[in-house]
Design an enzyme around this catalytic site. Structure first.
Site, PDB file in Angstrom:
ATOM      1  N   ALA A   1      95.337  52.594 -37.901  1.00  0.00           N
ATOM      2  CA  ALA A   1      95.658  51.685 -36.875  1.00  0.00           C
ATOM      3  C   ALA A   1      95.190  52.128 -35.687  1.00  0.00           C
ATOM      4  O   ALA A   1      95.573  53.443 -35.446  1.00  0.00           O
ATOM      5  CB  ALA A   1      96.940  51.274 -36.828  1.00  0.00           C
ATOM      6  N   ASP A   2      94.483  51.369 -34.843  1.00  0.00           N
ATOM      7  CA  ASP A   2      94.399  51.780 -33.334  1.00  0.00           C
ATOM      8  C   ASP A   2      95.697  51.347 -32.518  1.00  0.00           C
ATOM      9  O   ASP A   2      96.450  50.546 -33.033  1.00  0.00           O
ATOM     10  CB  ASP A   2      93.099  51.454 -32.882  1.00  0.00           C
ATOM     11  CG  ASP A   2      93.013  49.711 -32.471  1.00  0.00           C
ATOM     12  OD1 ASP A   2      94.054  49.166 -32.615  1.00  0.00           O
ATOM     13  OD2 ASP A   2      92.049  49.326 -32.587  1.00  0.00           O
ATOM     14  N   SER A   3      95.582  51.844 -31.128  1.00  0.00           N
ATOM     15  CA  SER A   3      96.901  51.641 -30.481  1.00  0.00           C
ATOM     16  C   SER A   3      97.171  49.897 -30.287  1.00  0.00           C
ATOM     17  O   SER A   3      98.161  49.762 -30.290  1.00  0.00           O
ATOM     18  CB  SER A   3      96.433  52.153 -28.969  1.00  0.00           C
ATOM     19  OG  SER A   3      95.456  51.884 -28.476  1.00  0.00           O
ATOM     20  N   LEU A   4      96.169  49.248 -30.490  1.00  0.00           N
ATOM     21  CA  LEU A   4      96.255  47.920 -30.326  1.00  0.00           C
ATOM     22  C   LEU A   4      97.019  47.119 -31.494  1.00  0.00           C
ATOM     23  O   LEU A   4      97.741  46.482 -31.608  1.00  0.00           O
ATOM     24  CB  LEU A   4      95.104  47.024 -29.894  1.00  0.00           C
ATOM     25  CG  LEU A   4      94.992  45.796 -29.208  1.00  0.00           C
ATOM     26  CD1 LEU A   4      95.823  45.710 -28.066  1.00  0.00           C
ATOM     27  CD2 LEU A   4      93.602  45.275 -28.752  1.00  0.00           C
ATOM     28  N   ASP A   5      96.465  47.635 -32.737  1.00  0.00           N
ATOM     29  CA  ASP A   5      96.890  47.488 -33.843  1.00  0.00           C
ATOM     30  C   ASP A   5      98.555  47.624 -33.907  1.00  0.00           C
ATOM     31  O   ASP A   5      99.443  46.802 -34.554  1.00  0.00           O
ATOM     32  CB  ASP A   5      96.374  48.146 -35.107  1.00  0.00           C
ATOM     33  CG  ASP A   5      94.996  47.767 -35.359  1.00  0.00           C
ATOM     34  OD1 ASP A   5      94.636  46.567 -35.273  1.00  0.00           O
ATOM     35  OD2 ASP A   5      94.275  48.743 -35.698  1.00  0.00           O
TER      36      ASP A   5
END
Lengths: 78, 248
Positions: free
Chosen positions: A35-39
């Site tokens: 996951a990235d931070s937005l995820d």
């Protein structure tokens, strides 16, 4: 009634497109599940909807693993 | 068939001037409009009636965009009424002009709070909804002075330049979720604000504009429609200069 673990797992699988077997309690959303931070922000939003609760930004920042999410939710629901 | 049929737009500061023109132009393309205002309720209600005359729906919602709770209530009202927010136009702005040396701290704070913090708060408040929709358009109204500077407007210029930076960052953060964020930098536009200027100031202004005339609110509003429509689906983080060629 599905358990908290099952419901969280479903949200994570849907959101991150990972295999159910990868969603372990100790798995980190960012390091293990890609996951990235937005995820992670979106994941928290979907958990709020799934469990009909509000998770403050301060609390959300502490949720890094599947286990963190489950214990946070169980702490709020019970 | 309009370019924005069935879409919902929130326009801040929509009771007068450029905001009013934006609300009407969006409505003319089929969008339902949330007409935000801070003080002029009567004017806002007139805009609502005009939108309805164009065949779209509208509501007027009072909100102070520099206050996060007030902003949340604005967006909640939009969702409650229309179910979605497809377009946010951050237009609301104020001026408290003064020379830097004479500018009071509260003149600085008021303008930054409304013109820059207000854009941040409104953007933040619609992001959740737009992320869920996997679609959204945010259009920020900056100003030519945010790019060129302007004596006597340190607060306003700082805010408007800040809006361009905020536009670029928001565009980068939200691009993966199909939320497109662009800015418009109007030049000298005929409004109540420019009507009040003395003739000699106006003629000096005109001499700097290659197209040799002031712009209209509709010129700006049409650019907003473009950025809100499918015609602009491969643009994000940009600033459109609607200024008769004054800045190039």
């Amino acid at each position: 009634m599905a358990t908290v673990l099952e419901r969280v797992t479903k949200v994570v699988v849907d959101r991150l497109g990972v295999d159910e077997s990868e969603v372990k309690v100790e798995a980190s959303f960012r390091e293990d599940l890609g996951a990235d931070s937005l995820d992670v922000v979106e994941l928290v939003m979907e958990l709020e909807d799934e469990f009909d609760m509000e998770i403050s930004d301060e609390d959300a920042e502490k949720i890094a693993t599947v286990g963190d999410a489950i214990s946070y939710i169980e702490g709020k629901v019970s | 068939m309009g370019k924005l049929d069935g879409k919902t737009a929130v326009v801040t500061g929509a009771s007068r001037g450029i905001g009013r023109a934006i609300a009407l132009q969006l409505a003319a393309e089929g969008a339902n409009v949330v007409v935000n205002f801070s003080g002029s309720e009567q004017k806002a209600n007139e805009v609502v009636t005009e939108v309805q005359n164009l065949g779209s729906q509208a509501i007027a919602v009072q909100a102070n965009i520099s206050d996060s709770e007030s902003v949340q209530q604005l967006m909640n009202a939009a969702i409650e009424q229309f179910g979605t927010i497809d377009i946010l136009v951050n237009n609301a702005g104020i001026t408290r002009d003064n020379l830097l040396m004479r500018m009071k701290e509260d003149e600085w704070d008021d303008v930054i709070n409304t013109n820059l913090k207000g854009v941040f708060l409104c953007t933040k408040a619609v992001t959740r909804q737009m992320m869920k929709q996997r679609a959204g358009r945010i259009i920020n109204i900056s100003s030519i002075v945010g790019v060129m500077g302007n004596a006597g407007q340190a607060n306003y210029v700082a805010a408007k330049a800040g809006v361009i930076g905020l536009t670029k960052t928001t565009a980068r953060e939200l691009a993966s979720r199909n939320i497109l964020v662009n800015a418009i930098a109007p030049g000298f536009i005929t409004t109540e604000m420019t009507d009040a200027l003395p003739e000699d100031v106006k003629s000096t202004m005109l001499s700097q504009i290659p197209l040799a005339k002031l712009g209209s609110s509709e010129d700006v509003a049409k650019a907003v429609v473009f950025l809100a429509s499918d015609d602009a689906s491969y643009m994000t983080g940009q600033t459109l200069h609607i200024d008769g060629g004054m800045y190039m």
